[in-house]
Design an enzyme around this catalytic site. Structure first.
Site, PDB file in Angstrom:
ATOM      1  N   GLY A 111       7.764  -3.313 -11.294  1.00  0.00           N
ATOM      2  CA  GLY A 111       8.991  -2.951 -11.982  1.00  0.00           C
ATOM      3  C   GLY A 111       9.505  -1.613 -11.481  1.00  0.00           C
ATOM      4  N   GLY A 120      14.697  -7.719 -14.388  1.00  0.00           N
ATOM      5  CA  GLY A 120      14.585  -6.623 -13.441  1.00  0.00           C
ATOM      6  C   GLY A 120      13.721  -7.086 -12.317  1.00  0.00           C
ATOM      7  N   CYS A 121      13.543  -6.205 -11.367  1.00  0.00           N
ATOM      8  CA  CYS A 121      12.738  -6.589 -10.219  1.00  0.00           C
ATOM      9  C   CYS A 121      11.282  -6.326 -10.549  1.00  0.00           C
ATOM     10  CB  CYS A 121      13.141  -5.769  -9.022  1.00  0.00           C
ATOM     11  SG  CYS A 121      12.112  -6.059  -7.614  1.00  0.00           S
ATOM     12  N   VAL A 122      10.419  -7.243 -10.184  1.00  0.00           N
ATOM     13  CA  VAL A 122       8.995  -6.983 -10.336  1.00  0.00           C
ATOM     14  C   VAL A 122       8.473  -6.382  -9.041  1.00  0.00           C
ATOM     15  CG1 VAL A 122       8.606  -8.709 -12.059  1.00  0.00           C
ATOM     16  CG2 VAL A 122       8.447  -9.327  -9.671  1.00  0.00           C
TER      17      VAL A 122
END
Ligand code: SF4
Ligand code: SF4
Lengths: 395, 105
Positions: free
Chosen positions: A155, B103-105
């Site tokens: 994240g 969101g981006c991991v």
């Protein structure tokens, strides 16, 4: 008649002499239903030409905002054993040194709580443990802690930093990459475990410009070992190379990117104009017995690198041409904090450091982190010497 | 979608336990969701964070960035994790009834 295979497409990936992940998953499938269902779903994906993992998922363990990545199958009725199949990122040791005992313990924990499938190592450098149901996450994390492992980043946090093998095995190392990595990891535990940034931030450390962890291509903050005095030359060994048939003119001097080497074939004498050398390592790689990095060692700090997600790929560029790198690395840690502070304050959601510098300008960035502009920051100082000074400064 | 029996009503949640219909949120429901995220009692401090998240979400349609959350509520990140052990996204946003942050991991 032989039983017809349920996974004809995957079976093809077992052919040939090289290792095959299908073979490994099949082995795991003898012990675990989750591995069996994983094969089934993957075969389905190849048939349907679409991935059958749902996008995203928020799972975790207590006190941590990162380190576990949620994965859910979109065919849970068909493949119940992988309905929840979350990934752990586990912080690897510096330069990936393990004892076999630790590896066995790690696998025991993972056999107990998860699918038993591992990926050593992922692109981030972490140990990747593939596939655990939600209810096992906390217990698995607790057991990992008991055997001395911690989670890595995921994240919008500082991702697990990584480094090359450095002085542990490599004579080219100009800095102790392993110790620096450990220090950085311990210093920034909050940033690693509790996402707080606009997006991910990566620190990678290479012992020299050969850059074996590809720090320049992959990290927002790249540390590259270097030296600031002169390349050490052993004239007798240089002559030995020449005598044993190495064409020093064409293979070394002519390939020097800055053209700063002179080879006198008659006298067998190599001269280097060290003021022009950009420490690229080429000549040292070719003639490692005759040439070595200088004695006054440290690192170049570069910023802005990233792989091509959201916007295009960027290579890091020089921020600090030379910094001494001795424990406790206070100068480096302070710089990292100043960089993050500016990025965190000004960055938009999902904007990496390099993109933010491009958007707001190098001048603004340098002012914020308190560094004076120097020629080395210009990507091609020999071809493009322009720098936009603050109008206030040139009055 | 699984149905969860929260505070006596059946609420639709996704596999991570985020409520599907933001309109079904209530303070009672928040208290029930909180129990799932290791928050036994919602104190004034918790409510301050929850209310900030909801107001921001109602105004902008997304969850605020973590830095903003800390600045506006006056709690640093450590304090937020003390209040919500599973963190601002998995913990606080879920209890506040926001949709699952992507969101981006
Ligand atoms: S980056 Fe340099 S020091 Fe590190 S392993 Fe590669 S060659 Fe050796
Ligand atoms: S390190 Fe690179 S730039 Fe320096 S002298 Fe050798 S080849 Fe030339």
């Amino acid at each position: 008649m032989a039983k017809e295979s349920k996974t004809p497409l995957l079976d093809q990936l077992e052919e040939g002499p090289w290792p095959s992940f299908v073979k490994e998953i099949k082995r795991a499938a003898q012990k675990k239903d989750s591995a069996k269902d994983l094969l089934g779903q993957l075969e389905r994906s190849y048939n349907d030409r679409i991935g059958h993992w749902k996008h995203g998922g928020i799972v975790g363990v207590k006190g941590y905002g990162g380190g576990v990545i949620g994965r859910y199958s979109d065919l849970p009725e068909e493949f119940p054993a992988i309905a929840e199949f979350h990934t752990f990122r586990v912080n690897m040791p510096s330069a990936w040194f393990y004892t076999t005992d630790k590896l066995r313990k790690l696998c025991d924990v993972w056999d107990k709580h998860g699918s038993g499938l591992t990926n050593m190592h992922g692109a981030t450098g972490d140990i990747i443990l593939l596939g655990a149901p939600t209810e096992e996450l906390q217990a698995c994390f607790d057991d990992l802690s008991d055997i001395g492992f911690d989670l890595g980043g995921s994240g919008s946090d500082m991702r697990t930093p990584s480094c090359c093998v450095g002085p542990a095995r490599c004579e080219f190392a100009c800095i102790d990459t392993l110790n620096l990595l450990r220090e950085v990891t311990l210093e920034f535990q909050d940033e690693l475990h509790r996402p707080m940034f606009p997006y991910k931030s990566k620190i990678k450390i290479s012992g020299c410009a050969n850059d074996c962890v590809a720090a320049v291509a992959r990290s927002d903050i790249s540390v590259i070992g270097t030296w600031r005095d002169s390349i050490q030359v052993d004239d007798a060994e240089v002559a030995n190379y020449a005598n044993s048939g190495l064409d020093i003119q064409s293979e070394v001097a002519d390939l020097c990117p800055t053209g700063c080497m002179k080879w006198d074939a008659e006298a067998k004498k190599l001269t280097i104009d060290n003021g022009e050398c950009n420490r690229c390592m080429h000549c040292i790689n070719v003639m490692c017995k005759a040439l070595r990095p200088g004695k006054e060692k440290g690192a170049t700090i570069l910023v802005g690198g990233k792989a091509p997600i959201v916007r295009g790929a960027l290579l890091s560029w020089v921020l600090v041409p030379f910094m001494k790198m001795d424990p406790p690395y206070t100068e480096f840690k302070d710089l990292v904090r100043r960089i993050w502070e500016w990025w965190d304050e000004n960055g938009k959601m999902r904007e990496r450091l390099g993109e933010l510098i491009n958007r707001l300008g190098m001048r603004t960035f340098l002012e914020a982190v308190g560094l004076p502009p120097v020629p080395q920051m210009v990507s091609m100082p020999r071809a493009n010497p322009y720098y936009f000074w603050d109008p206030e400064e040139v009055k | 979608m699984p149905l969860l029996d929260l505070a006596g009503t059946q609420v639709e949640v996704d596999e991570d336990g985020f409520i599907q219909d933001p309109a079904s949120w209530s303070e009672m429901l928040a208290a029930a969701l909180a129990k799932m995220e290791d928050v036994e009692n919602l104190t004034e401090d918790h409510w301050k964070v929850i209310k900030y998240l909801r107001t921001y979400y109602q105004q902008f349609g997304i969850a605020p960035m973590v830095r903003k959350l800390c600045k506006e509520t006056g709690y640093d990140l450590k304090a937020i994790y003390e209040l919500f052990p599973s963190g601002p996204a998995k913990g606080a946003c879920k209890i506040a009834g926001l949709p699952k942050p992507t969101g981006c991991v």
